[in-house]
Each structure stands twice: as structure tokens, then as C-alpha cells.
Design an enzyme around this catalytic site. Structure first.
Site, PDB file in Angstrom:
ATOM      1  N   GLY A 186       0.927  -1.188  -0.177  1.00  0.00           N
ATOM      2  CA  GLY A 186       0.567  -0.058  -0.396  1.00  0.00           C
ATOM      3  C   GLY A 186       0.751   0.848   0.136  1.00  0.00           C
ATOM      4  O   GLY A 186       2.143   1.508   0.839  1.00  0.00           O
ATOM      5  N   GLY A 210      -0.640   4.400   0.277  1.00  0.00           N
ATOM      6  CA  GLY A 210      -1.853   5.700   0.683  1.00  0.00           C
ATOM      7  C   GLY A 210      -0.700   6.221   1.525  1.00  0.00           C
ATOM      8  O   GLY A 210       0.520   6.779   1.450  1.00  0.00           O
ATOM      9  N   LEU A 211      -1.289   7.112   2.372  1.00  0.00           N
ATOM     10  CA  LEU A 211      -0.581   7.932   3.290  1.00  0.00           C
ATOM     11  C   LEU A 211      -0.413   7.444   4.451  1.00  0.00           C
ATOM     12  O   LEU A 211       1.256   7.284   4.859  1.00  0.00           O
ATOM     13  CB  LEU A 211      -1.637   8.409   4.093  1.00  0.00           C
ATOM     14  CG  LEU A 211      -2.308   9.620   3.175  1.00  0.00           C
ATOM     15  CD1 LEU A 211      -3.968  10.759   3.797  1.00  0.00           C
ATOM     16  CD2 LEU A 211      -1.162  11.292   2.765  1.00  0.00           C
ATOM     17  N   ALA A 212      -0.566   6.279   4.636  1.00  0.00           N
ATOM     18  CA  ALA A 212      -0.156   5.559   5.711  1.00  0.00           C
ATOM     19  C   ALA A 212       1.393   4.595   4.916  1.00  0.00           C
ATOM     20  O   ALA A 212       2.226   4.473   5.525  1.00  0.00           O
ATOM     21  CB  ALA A 212      -0.712   4.080   6.137  1.00  0.00           C
ATOM     22  N   HIS A 271     -21.877   8.066   5.128  1.00  0.00           N
ATOM     23  CA  HIS A 271     -21.617   9.459   5.039  1.00  0.00           C
ATOM     24  C   HIS A 271     -23.473   9.835   4.409  1.00  0.00           C
ATOM     25  O   HIS A 271     -23.744   9.433   3.377  1.00  0.00           O
ATOM     26  CB  HIS A 271     -20.991  10.233   4.133  1.00  0.00           C
ATOM     27  CG  HIS A 271     -20.218  11.302   4.141  1.00  0.00           C
ATOM     28  ND1 HIS A 271     -20.791  12.005   3.758  1.00  0.00           N
ATOM     29  CD2 HIS A 271     -19.493  11.601   4.969  1.00  0.00           C
ATOM     30  CE1 HIS A 271     -20.121  13.477   4.194  1.00  0.00           C
ATOM     31  NE2 HIS A 271     -19.251  13.367   5.288  1.00  0.00           N
ATOM     32  N   SER A 325     -19.329  17.972   0.680  1.00  0.00           N
ATOM     33  CA  SER A 325     -19.100  18.211   1.807  1.00  0.00           C
ATOM     34  C   SER A 325     -19.869  18.939   2.655  1.00  0.00           C
ATOM     35  O   SER A 325     -21.203  18.778   2.598  1.00  0.00           O
ATOM     36  CB  SER A 325     -17.793  19.538   1.662  1.00  0.00           C
ATOM     37  OG  SER A 325     -18.265  20.072   3.421  1.00  0.00           O
ATOM     38  N   ARG A 341     -23.726  12.680  11.807  1.00  0.00           N
ATOM     39  CA  ARG A 341     -22.867  12.000  10.744  1.00  0.00           C
ATOM     40  C   ARG A 341     -24.749  11.347  11.136  1.00  0.00           C
ATOM     41  O   ARG A 341     -24.986  10.760   9.931  1.00  0.00           O
ATOM     42  CB  ARG A 341     -22.590  11.839  10.693  1.00  0.00           C
ATOM     43  CG  ARG A 341     -21.242  12.354   9.973  1.00  0.00           C
ATOM     44  CD  ARG A 341     -20.076  11.999   9.511  1.00  0.00           C
ATOM     45  NE  ARG A 341     -19.150  13.004   9.189  1.00  0.00           N
ATOM     46  CZ  ARG A 341     -17.906  12.908   8.588  1.00  0.00           C
ATOM     47  NH1 ARG A 341     -17.068  11.595   8.264  1.00  0.00           N
ATOM     48  NH2 ARG A 341     -17.247  14.052   7.932  1.00  0.00           N
ATOM     49  N   HIS A 360     -18.793   5.080   3.892  1.00  0.00           N
ATOM     50  CA  HIS A 360     -17.558   6.320   3.635  1.00  0.00           C
ATOM     51  C   HIS A 360     -16.320   5.592   3.868  1.00  0.00           C
ATOM     52  O   HIS A 360     -15.453   5.926   3.135  1.00  0.00           O
ATOM     53  CB  HIS A 360     -17.823   7.089   4.459  1.00  0.00           C
ATOM     54  CG  HIS A 360     -17.056   8.356   4.401  1.00  0.00           C
ATOM     55  ND1 HIS A 360     -16.471   8.691   3.019  1.00  0.00           N
ATOM     56  CD2 HIS A 360     -16.479   9.135   4.816  1.00  0.00           C
ATOM     57  CE1 HIS A 360     -15.654   9.680   3.068  1.00  0.00           C
ATOM     58  NE2 HIS A 360     -15.674  10.047   4.395  1.00  0.00           N
TER      59      HIS A 360
HETATM   60  C1  LIG Z   1     -14.213  11.472  -1.013  1.00  0.00           C
HETATM   61  C2  LIG Z   1     -12.856  10.774   0.609  1.00  0.00           C
HETATM   62  C3  LIG Z   1     -12.983  11.724   1.483  1.00  0.00           C
HETATM   63  C4  LIG Z   1     -12.389  11.615   2.373  1.00  0.00           C
HETATM   64  N1  LIG Z   1     -11.707  13.111   3.316  1.00  0.00           N
HETATM   65  C5  LIG Z   1     -11.199  12.794   4.326  1.00  0.00           C
HETATM   66  C6  LIG Z   1     -11.185  13.911   4.905  1.00  0.00           C
HETATM   67  O1  LIG Z   1     -10.952  15.533   4.658  1.00  0.00           O
HETATM   68  N2  LIG Z   1      -9.636  13.574   5.767  1.00  0.00           N
HETATM   69  C7  LIG Z   1     -10.113  12.606   6.995  1.00  0.00           C
HETATM   70  O2  LIG Z   1      -8.265  12.567   7.703  1.00  0.00           O
HETATM   71  N3  LIG Z   1      -9.862  10.999   5.584  1.00  0.00           N
HETATM   72  C8  LIG Z   1     -10.714  11.456   4.707  1.00  0.00           C
HETATM   73  N4  LIG Z   1     -10.656  10.912   4.375  1.00  0.00           N
HETATM   74  C9  LIG Z   1     -10.675   9.231   4.797  1.00  0.00           C
HETATM   75  C10 LIG Z   1      -9.107   8.796   4.078  1.00  0.00           C
HETATM   76  O3  LIG Z   1      -9.081   8.978   3.097  1.00  0.00           O
HETATM   77  C11 LIG Z   1      -9.060   7.655   3.961  1.00  0.00           C
HETATM   78  O4  LIG Z   1      -9.622   6.979   5.064  1.00  0.00           O
HETATM   79  C12 LIG Z   1      -7.235   6.809   4.238  1.00  0.00           C
HETATM   80  O5  LIG Z   1      -6.639   7.694   2.273  1.00  0.00           O
HETATM   81  C13 LIG Z   1      -6.530   5.847   3.927  1.00  0.00           C
HETATM   82  O6  LIG Z   1      -5.151   5.619   3.846  1.00  0.00           O
HETATM   83  P1  LIG Z   1      -3.985   4.246   3.655  1.00  0.00           P
HETATM   84  O7  LIG Z   1      -3.116   4.649   3.271  1.00  0.00           O
HETATM   85  O8  LIG Z   1      -4.938   3.966   5.237  1.00  0.00           O
HETATM   86  O9  LIG Z   1      -5.439   3.675   2.223  1.00  0.00           O
HETATM   87  P2  LIG Z   1      -5.610   4.002   0.900  1.00  0.00           P
HETATM   88  O10 LIG Z   1      -5.330   5.395   0.728  1.00  0.00           O
HETATM   89  O11 LIG Z   1      -6.935   3.119   0.695  1.00  0.00           O
HETATM   90  O12 LIG Z   1      -4.207   3.069   0.019  1.00  0.00           O
HETATM   91  C14 LIG Z   1      -4.145   1.938  -0.440  1.00  0.00           C
HETATM   92  C15 LIG Z   1      -3.420   0.836  -0.875  1.00  0.00           C
HETATM   93  O13 LIG Z   1      -2.949  -0.021  -0.258  1.00  0.00           O
HETATM   94  C16 LIG Z   1      -3.027  -0.091  -2.074  1.00  0.00           C
HETATM   95  N5  LIG Z   1      -3.752  -2.083  -1.959  1.00  0.00           N
HETATM   96  C17 LIG Z   1      -4.785  -1.992  -1.554  1.00  0.00           C
HETATM   97  N6  LIG Z   1      -5.045  -3.712  -1.783  1.00  0.00           N
HETATM   98  C18 LIG Z   1      -3.864  -3.841  -2.164  1.00  0.00           C
HETATM   99  C19 LIG Z   1      -3.248  -5.414  -2.446  1.00  0.00           C
HETATM  100  N7  LIG Z   1      -4.339  -6.803  -2.253  1.00  0.00           N
HETATM  101  N8  LIG Z   1      -2.404  -5.591  -2.820  1.00  0.00           N
HETATM  102  C20 LIG Z   1      -1.333  -4.666  -3.452  1.00  0.00           C
HETATM  103  N9  LIG Z   1      -1.606  -3.489  -2.895  1.00  0.00           N
HETATM  104  C21 LIG Z   1      -2.759  -2.819  -2.304  1.00  0.00           C
HETATM  105  C22 LIG Z   1      -3.299   0.712  -3.105  1.00  0.00           C
HETATM  106  O14 LIG Z   1      -2.996   0.252  -4.168  1.00  0.00           O
HETATM  107  C23 LIG Z   1      -3.152   1.292  -1.956  1.00  0.00           C
HETATM  108  O15 LIG Z   1      -1.812   2.221  -2.266  1.00  0.00           O
HETATM  109  C24 LIG Z   1     -11.889  10.320   2.447  1.00  0.00           C
HETATM  110  C25 LIG Z   1     -12.625   9.402   2.113  1.00  0.00           C
HETATM  111  C26 LIG Z   1     -13.652  10.134   0.999  1.00  0.00           C
HETATM  112  C27 LIG Z   1     -13.408   8.510   0.232  1.00  0.00           C
END
Ligand SMILES: Cc1cc2nc3c(=O)[nH]c(=O)nc-3n(C[C@H](O)[C@H](O)[C@H](O)COP(=O)(O)OP(=O)(O)OC[C@H]3O[C@@H](n4cnc5c(N)ncnc54)[C@H](O)[C@@H]3O)c2cc1C
Ligand code: FES
Lengths: 638, 258
Positions: free
Chosen positions: A40, A42-44, A266, A284, A330, A401
Site C-alpha cells: 500500500g 496511500g498516506l499510511a 456519510h 462536503s 452524521r 464511506h
Molecule cells: C471522498 C473521501 C474524502 C475523505 N476526506 C477525508 C478528510 O477530509 N480527512 C480525513 O482525515 N480523511 C478523509 N477521508 C478518509 C481517508 O482518505 C482514508 O481513510 C485514508 O486516506 C486511507 O489511507 P490508507 O493509507 O490507509 O489507505 P489507501 O489510501 O486506501 O491506500 C491503500 C493502498 O493499498 C494498496 N492496496 C490495497 N490492496 C492491495 C492489495 N491487495 N495488493 C497490493 N496493494 C494493495 C493500494 O494500491 C493503495 O496504495 C476521505 C475518504 C473519502 C473516500
């Protein structure tokens, strides 16, 4: 199942610092010998991979998209919380802890929540140093806005694209480390299994989405940062590819899955336009400050909303909750929208929508004021629906959501399987039964930048490096299983499509395990899901080949896991015979229709242990304690 | 609504590829372009044919994954819109719609409408960042930033990396993409220490990837779904020129070997 949360012995205020002082370290010269897999970006994941690589560890990073920057985090809009107290409005670590704990309806682990609040300020410093262009005031200082459920201004933002900017910041650090050789990137590769040897996670098996090749990767530790599972509902605000595969596969290999039934719906999303709908878009929540929510009093009223006189309009939130009106929390807003639609009062072609009307606000406050507040949202709404909110009310409806449940982790973010860590939305730890706005990104980045880089060293230092490689038979076994599953999927050659089966599962989950649940509905879902699963394995049709890019096959693999996972969600919802946060059991509500907790019997984390596909899983409990903040009925009214 | 679709089909990178004609009927005007493609794929699967491969994820215009050339225009006819934000109501009943992948030597086709854009990532890896490790940092308010500067940096930083700029450019240049990152970091005080090195490294990587050179057609700006301005290309060119005068040759190489 060993569920020791490993909470350090220290007062909560100094717990993390004490823990850091006592953690075991891996020396800088030794770090390049250890390999860590991060799944993954994403942010994490991006923040974790780049931080660990910068310390010297060898990192292999995986994502299923073509580039790490496209992870679902990119779509987060509103902002990120930090208790900087720049506004001088009395914010503090305690207050952020308090808001998060209360927002989660007292179903999270205090120690983790406190640490999250404490680290929140460092995240802003880190992001700014990376060049994240947060909004500034005229004097050049960082600007803030406020968000739902709190009384201070602590949200930092970049217009409506805060997630994008924070992710690009983390991904730029990742790019830096890829360039420096610390991170090896594996894009378009999907984790399909976790390899566990002697109760330790020692690697993963992936499928190359372009060539179909099944490959093994060994490491000294595995970090899952694979996001949430809202797509179990088919329609959600999540990106199309979001899935439960990684965490579910880990679960099947022995990792405990915690609180799967906690998922947030949401209230303000654009409603479903028709059968073809592929995903839902969030609008929003701030719109509820000026918009009035209503439905026609008469069922199936076909009149143009502008032609419906005041007397025939049912401002149901204002009538039912005179004190809070349209600004109820919410979960309450979402439940009421569903109720009026169940009473056939819903609007729009599907009948699943309610009006969010700005007519009065425009009249009272003027076009300039309303435009200043919502112009961009009005434009976005018009782009999607073709309707102009200046002239006719918006239509909105709740949508899945965010998922608070996830892999069980201890204070070090390690699951019950040694060497398997889970961070970000993929773990369960910080948001209890309901997450407050702008706090997910905060958790993802606290986990990735500041916690895992230290706790992973504490773990790794206990073991010699590289003591397993992919020649171990466990890898060959896992590869064989994965290949077998892929071949099986391709060989069914039935008549139903993945899309149609996923939609069907989504409808069952939405109806029976969505905004509100009850025992009968959940029992019914538990009968229906295995039926859909049977049809999936016996009558699915995938065309093409498994040795090439095959997006239907990818989707099928993810649906196969959702079809097993959804059952666990329903079981968990059934077992939690109370209401709390977003988990609303019809049987348990206050007179005002609020969630009614049962603290005596349910002040615990439910952690599920897999027993085999057709066997009932076992539930374990991690008891929660409430010392820093005593239990209280959640109340947003006074 | 009914449409005649001519869709680019290509088995893999080695295949020559061709346009294939499909009829699609009873499409709701509220259907998005990609939902229409989903329906086409359902039809193809039911007829036992292989569905059309195309990239998409967020479906709300922010991840930069979707990438279709529609009737000759990257992301289709609307300004400031990604493919996933297009709706069928923007077309006329009975239209013939031609759908092709991004075309550029630097973006080889993977399959059907899916291309390989990793060249963009490699440009960023060459220098699109500020070198900082995770850990304690000074309080951000100790370095005030004028709101106008922060906003301008964000105007550049909001690039979604989709590659429409390259697909639109008659020369297949990646100047808008590269300059957006160079300008974003170059505008901010945090980006100053590496500013000139960054532009050199990114521009050289861009050239090595086989992107064309900029001839000021400005098609990139017109196609950009985030409406990023070509003024950033001018900024980058100025920085590049200054960097050639300022930088000692191979400074990064010497630093790395220290
Ligand atoms: C529309 C929307 C608006 C939001 N707004 C906000 C906000 O304003 N403030 C806030 O704090 N939060 C907000 N959130 C929530 C927040 O965006 C998410 O909870 C957060 O970004 C999740 O990040 P993550 O790093 O955990 O995972 P993700 O960003 O979901 O990343 C997952 C990663 O894992 C990888 N992956 C997944 N499964 C596999 C697999 N089987 N094999 C290989 N790779 C895989 C993907 O490729 C990706 O790179 C919002 C969410 C949405 C949907
Ligand atoms: S699918 Fe994300 S931008 Fe189009």
C-alpha cells in the site's frame, strides 16, 4: 489468540515517550540488512515506506495502481486535524484525545488515541517541510477551519484537495527513497496471500497485474497499509479498486480481525442515478450549515420541488430534532434519510434521495455570501448531475464511506501474528465505533511517519536478518494455492458477471448491515451471502486469460474475498447486541433515536479468529478501559 | 441514448492494435462515460468476448488514473474535466465516438486503452521532492509564506499526473507535468536549497525518457483537466537557464559520493 495490547506501564501523558526510551533499536549499520515489505502506498504506506527507507532499512513497496500516487488517499478532501492551538481557542492534546474518544463512542483503546493526539502536531511540521502548500493567512501563518463534532478550529487544509497534497508529499519522500535505492517499487502488483512460517509473517505472494505472473517476496517483516473495505457495499465513496483482500488473506492466515461491523455511512453524498451507477461521490458536510433538508409530505409527489408549497414540505430533521435541526451528527442524519425513504417519501428517479435546499439561505443571506461558502461545491454538483443548485435543491443520500474496523493491532501496531503490522485505515485501533472528520489522514500519517519506523526496529532487533528466503516450501505452497484460485476462477465459465454479483452482495449488505441493523435482517443476510457465494463459485463468467492484464479477474478475486468477509461483518454486527457510534441496532436506541450503548457487556474490542471457510469463526475480546476519560452517554445536544 | 463506439483494441505491447466497432443502446443520459464503458464490458462478457481494458480508480477526477482520447481529444470535449467526470448527456443520441489510448512513445500501450506512465514517476524520482527525513521539524509558522505564494504553489501542485498534456502535445512533450512540480517546490521557501539542482535533474530525466521538446503549441494547457497554466513552463525554463549558469557541473554526483 494472544491479544495483549502491550500498553506501556506509564501515565498516559508520558506513555509514548517512555515507550520510545525503552524500545530496542537496530543500529544504522545493521538496518540495510533488514528487509521490510510495505503493501500500500496511500498516506499510511507511503509515509511508512519512505521513513523506514530513510533510516536505512531495505523496503519493498507494493500497490495495485500504476503509480503509488494514485492510492485512494488522494481523494480525501476536507483536511487534517492537529492540536496546534494556533487559534488560541484552548486546544490541547487532551482535547483532541477527548473529541476522538467521545466521537468514537468510547469503543477505542485510550492509549492509542492519546498517542495519536500527541503526534498530530508533528505531522503538520513534517508535511510543511516536504512542501505541502497548506492554506495561509494574510500574515503568512497557517490557516485553520473547523470540522464536525468539535468546538475548536484545528483543521489544516489545502482547498478541497488536502488528501492529494498530503499524499503527494508522502509520495515525494517515497520517490526520493526510490531514487536513493532504499525503496524498490512494485506497481501494478496485488497481494494475494501472506506467508506465515512458525507464526511469523515472512513474506507475501503477489500477482503481476500486467503479466499474470504469481511471485513470492520474502522479508523480515510485513506491513499492511491497504486501506478500508467500504466497497463491500459495491457502491461507496471509495475508489473502485479499494478492497479487503490483503487484510482478509492475513486474517485467513491467523491475524485477528477486529470490529468488522464498524463502518461509517456519510450523510451527504450524491444519490444513485440509476442501475449503471459505479460509485458514489461525497459532497462536503459543510453544506448542512445553510441547506435545509426536506422531502415532500405526500409519497411519490411528482411536482417540481420549487412548486411544492411550504405546507407540503416535510423538514424532517428540523421537526424531529428542533434543537439541532439540520446539524444533527452524521449517523443520525443518515438514519433519518433512510427512514423517510423507507416511508416512500424519497425524491429523484430512484426514490432514494432527499432535498438539500438553499432557497431560503440564498434569500436571507444573499447570493454572494452563499457563493463564497459553497461555489465550488455547487459547481461540482452541477458537473455530476447536470442540475443547478442555485435554481433547484440538491438531492443527497447517505453512502458508505469509511471503515473503522480492521486488523487487530497492539500498541506497536503489530497484529497477533509476529512481524505482521497494519497501519492506516487497514487497522482498527483509533476511531472506535465512529470516526470524526479530518482524523483519518492524521492517523495514517502518525502511523507511517512516527510510530512504525520505531516499533518495527523494536521487533526486528529481536531476530537475525534474512533467515528465510523464498526457497522455503511455505512460499511454494502459498503460490500453488493462489495459482489454483486464479485457475479455478478462470475455469468456471458460467453465465453471471462479477459486476452483477458484486451489486447483489452490495444490496444485501446495504439493506441488512448498513445504516441500521437488526437481528432478523442480519440472520437473513447470513443466509443470503452464502447463496451468492455459491453462485459466484459455480456460475461466474470471466473471459480472456489469466496470463494478461485482466481487470475482470482482478475484480473477481476481490469479490471472492468480500463474499467471505461480508459474512464476518454480519456475524460481528449480530454479536454486538448494543448500539454504539455507527453501529446502530434498531433494538437498542434512546427515546430520541440515538445509539444506546451497553457498557457493561460490550466495552470490548471484538476480535475474530478464522477457523476455515465453512466453519464458524471464534470471537475473542480485548477489554477496553476508561481511565483518562470516564464513560459517558454521547450527547451532542447540550 | 444509442451510440456507435470505435474502440482501440490491442492485446499487449507487441500487438499492432486496431479500432473495433461496437453498438451500444439504451444508455441513460445520467450515465458517466466510464459507466457506459462498464456497460459495454458487461455486454462483451455476456457475448463471451474480452472486455475493453481501461484504467480508472477514484472516478471523481483526482487520482489521474483514467486516460482516454475521445474523438481525438484527451479526456474528451469538456474543459477542466477528466474522462471519469464526463457524462453521456454531453453527447448526442446516435453519435459515433472514437476511443483511443494516450499516444506517446514515452507511454507504451499495455493493453487496449491502458498505457504505461511510469516515465512520469521516474521524472519525479529524479528530483521532484525536498530532501527531508521524518522526525522533529521547526514549527511551520517560523517561516511565514504569503498566501498568494501558497495558492500559486497549489495551482501547480494540483496536477493529477494523468498525462493528458503529453497526449495532447503534437510533440509529446512532458513540459507541463515537469514544470508543475518544479514550480510548486520552487515557489516555496522550503524548496529553495535544491531548486536549481532539481530543475536540472528533472529536465534531464524528462529528455532521457523520450518525451518531445516544447514548441509552444499550448495544447497541454487546453487539455489539462486541472487547467494548469503554461506560465509554469516559462518559470521552469528560466530556472533551467539560471541553473546552467549557477551550478557547478555534477554537484549532485560529488555530493552523493561523499
Ligand atoms: C471522498 C473521501 C474524502 C475523505 N476526506 C477525508 C478528510 O477530509 N480527512 C480525513 O482525515 N480523511 C478523509 N477521508 C478518509 C481517508 O482518505 C482514508 O481513510 C485514508 O486516506 C486511507 O489511507 P490508507 O493509507 O490507509 O489507505 P489507501 O489510501 O486506501 O491506500 C491503500 C493502498 O493499498 C494498496 N492496496 C490495497 N490492496 C492491495 C492489495 N491487495 N495488493 C497490493 N496493494 C494493495 C493500494 O494500491 C493503495 O496504495 C476521505 C475518504 C473519502 C473516500
Ligand atoms: S478515475 Fe480518477 S481521475 Fe478519473
Amino acid at each position: 489468540m494472544d491479544l495483549d495490547p502491550k500498553i506501556p506501564e506509564a501515565p498516559i501523558e508520558s506513555m509514548w515517550d517512555t515507550h520510545k526510551e525503552h524500545m530496542r533499536l537496530v543500529g544504522p549499520r545493521n538496518r540495510p540488512n533488514y528487509k521490510v515489505i510495505v503493501v500500500g502506498t496511500g498516506l499510511a504506506g507511503a509515509s511508512a515506506a519512505s521513513s523506514m527507507a530513510a533510516m536505512g532499512y531495505q523496503v519493498d513497496a507494493f500497490c495495485f495502481q500504476d503509480s503509488p500516487r494514485r492510492a485512494h488517499s488522494i481523494a480525501a478532501q476536507g483536511g487534517i486535524n492537529a492540536s496546534k492551538d494556533y487559534r488560541n481557542d484552548g486546544d490541547s492534546t487532551y482535547r483532541l484525545f477527548y473529541d476522538t474518544q467521545k466521537g468514537g463512542d468510547y469503543r477505542s483503546r485510550e492509549a492509542n488515541v492519546w498517542r495519536l493526539a500527541q503526534l498530530s502536531t508533528d505531522i503538520i511540521d513534517q508535511a510543511v517541510a516536504q512542501g505541502v502548500p497548506f492554506a495561509r493567512e494574510y500574515g503568512g501563518m497557517l490557516a485553520n477551519r473547523s470540522f464536525g463534532g468539535v468546538l475548536v478550529e484545528r483543521t489544516f487544509y489545502c482547498r478541497g484537495e488536502t488528501g492529494q497534497q498530503l499524499l503527494l508529499g508522502a509520495c515525494s519522500a517515497l520517490a526520493n527513497q526510490i531514487h536513493a535505492g532504499g525503496v524498490t517499487l512494485h506497481a501494478r502488483k496485488e497481494l494475494l496471500d501472506v506467508v506465515v512460517i512458525d507464526d511469523r509473517a515472512r513474506g507475501i505472494v503477489t500477482r503481476d497485474l500486467v503479466t499474470g505472473a504469481i511471485e513470492s517476496h520474502a522479508a523480515d517483516a510485513v506491513v499492511l497499509a491497504t486501506g478500508g473495505y467500504s466497497n463491500v457495499y459495491y457502491l461507496s465513496t471509495n475508489a473502485k479498486g479499494c478492497n479487503v483482500t490483503a487484510t482478509w488473506r492475513a486474517h485467513k492466515r491467523g491475524a485477528g480481525f477486529a470490529n468488522p461491523c464498524y463502518n461509517q455511512i456519510h450523510p451527504t453524498c450524491i444519490p444513485v442515478a440509476g442501475e449503471h451507477q459505479a460509485k458514489l461521490t461525497l459532497m462536503s458536510e459543510s453544506l448542512r450549515n445553510d441547506g435545509r433538508i426536506w422531502v415532500p409530505r405526500k409519497p411519490a409527489d411528482q411536482r417540481n420541488p420549487a412548486d411544492i408549497p411550504e405546507a407540503d414540505r416535510y423538514y424532517y430533521l428540523e421537526e424531529r430534532y428542533p434543537r439541532f435541526g439540520n446539524l444533527v451528527p452524521r449517523d443520525v442524519a443518515s438514519r433519518n434519510a433512510k427512514e423517510v425513504c423507507d416511508e416512500k417519501l424519497g425524491v429523484g428517479p430512484s426514490g432514494l434521495g432527499v432535498y438539500l435546499d438553499f432557497r431560503d439561505a440564498i434569500q436571507d443571506k444573499g447570493k454572494t455570501v452563499i457563493g463564497g461558502r459553497y461555489e465550488n461545491l455547487f459547481t461540482m454538483y452541477e458537473k455530476i448531475t447536470g442540475d443547478n443548485p442555485w435554481q433547484s435543491p440538491m438531492r443527497i443520500f447517505p453512502a458508505p464511506h469509511y471503515t473503522m474496523g480492521g486488523l487487530w493491532v497492539d500498541y506497536n501496531l503489530m497484529s497477533n501474528l509476529s512481524g505482521l503490522f497494519a497501519i492506516g485505515e487497514a487497522n482498527f485501533s483509533d476511531h472506535g465505533a465512529n470516526r470524526l472528520g479530518a482524523s483519518s489522514m492524521m492517523q495514517c500519517l502518525a502511523d507511517g511517519y512516527f510510530i512504525i519506523p520505531l516499533t518495527i526496529g523494536d521487533y526486528l532487533s529481536r531476530y537475525p536478518y534474512g533467515d528465510v528466503d523464498t526457497s522455503h516450501p511455505a512460499f511454494a505452497d502459498a503460490e500453488r494455492e493462489v495459482k489454483g484460485r486464479m485457475d479455478h476462477l478462470m475455469s468456471i465459465q458460467g453465465s453471471e458477471t462479477v459486476e452483477s454479483l458484486h451489486r447483489e452482495l452490495g444490496r444485501v449488505m446495504w439493506d441488512k448491515c448498513g445504516i441500521a441493523r437488526n437481528a432478523d435482517g442480519l440472520q437473513e443476510a447470513l443466509k443470503k451471502i452464502p447463496e451468492i457465494r455459491d453462485r459466484f463459485w459455480n456460475d461466474l463468467r470471466i473471459t480472456g486469460s489469466g496470463q494478461k492484464l485482466n481487470q475482470t479477474l482482478e475484480h473477481a478475486g476481490r469479490l471472492a474475498d468480500f463474499l467471505e468477509f461480508s459474512e464476518l461483518m454480519c456475524r460481528d454486527a449480530l454479536a454486538r447486541d448494543e448500539s454504539c457510534g455507527c453501529h446502530f441496532r434498531d433494538e437498542h436506541q434512546t427515546e430520541e433515536g440515538e445509539a444506546l450503548r451497553d457498557d457493561d457487556n460490550f466495552s470490548h474490542v471484538s476480535v475474530w479468529e478464522h477457523q476455515g471457510t465453512d466453519k464458524e469463526p471464534i470471537m475473542h475480546k480485548e477489554p477496553l478501559s476508561f481511565e483518562a476519560l470516564p464513560l459517558a452517554q454521547r450527547n451532542y445536544k447540550t | 441514448m444509442n451510440f456507435t463506439l470505435k474502440v482501440w483494441r490491442q492485446d499487449d505491447a507487441k500487438d499492432g492494435g486496431h479500432l473495433e466497432k461496437y453498438q451500444i443502446e439504451d444508455i441513460e443520459p445520467t450515465c458517466s462515460f466510464l459507466e457506459m464503458m462498464d456497460i459495454l464490458n458487461e455486454q462483451l462478457t455476456e457475448q463471451n468476448h474480452e472486455p475493453v481494458a481501461f484504467d480508472s480508480d477514484c472516478r471523481e477526477g483526482i487520482c489521474g488514473m483514467c486516460s482516454m482520447v475521445i474523438n481525438g481529444q484527451p479526456h474528451g470535449p469538456n474543459d477542466g474535466t477528466t474522462t471519469c467526470q464526463l457524462y453521456m448527456r454531453h453527447f448526442n443520441d446516435g453519435d459515433q465516438i472514437t476511443i483511443e489510448p494516450w499516444r506517446s512513445v514515452a507511454f507504451p500501450v499495455v493493453r487496449d486503452l491502458v498505457v504505461d506512465r511510469s516515465a512520469f514517476d521516474r521524472i519525479t524520482q529524479a528530483g521532484g521532492y525536498i530532501n527531508v527525513h521524518s522526525g522533529p521539524k521547526p514549527d511551520p509558522n517560523s517561516v511565514p509564506i504569503e498566501p498568494d505564494i501558497a495558492e500559486e504553489a497549489l495551482d501547480a501542485a494540483c496536477c493529477i499526473g494523468c498525462g493528458a498534456c503529453v497526449a495532447a502535445c503534437p510533440n509529446g512533450a512532458a513540459m507541463l507535468y515537469t514544470s508543475a512540480k518544479v514550480a510548486h517546490l520552487g515557489l516555496l521557501p522550503q524548496g529553495q536549497p535544491e531548486r536549481f539542482e532539481r530543475v536540472q535533474n528533472m529536465v534531464h530525466q524528462m529528455e532521457d525518457e523520450g518525451f518531445g521538446s516544447c514548441r509552444n503549441y499550448a495544447e497541454c494547457e487546453a487539455a489539462c483537466p486541472k487547467e494548469i497554466s503554461i506560465k509554469f513552463i516559462g518559470k521552469m525554463n528560466r530556472d533551467y537557464l539560471r541553473s546552467t549558469l549557477l551550478l557547478p557541473v555534477d554537484r549532485r554526483g560529488r555530493m552523493d559520493s561523499q
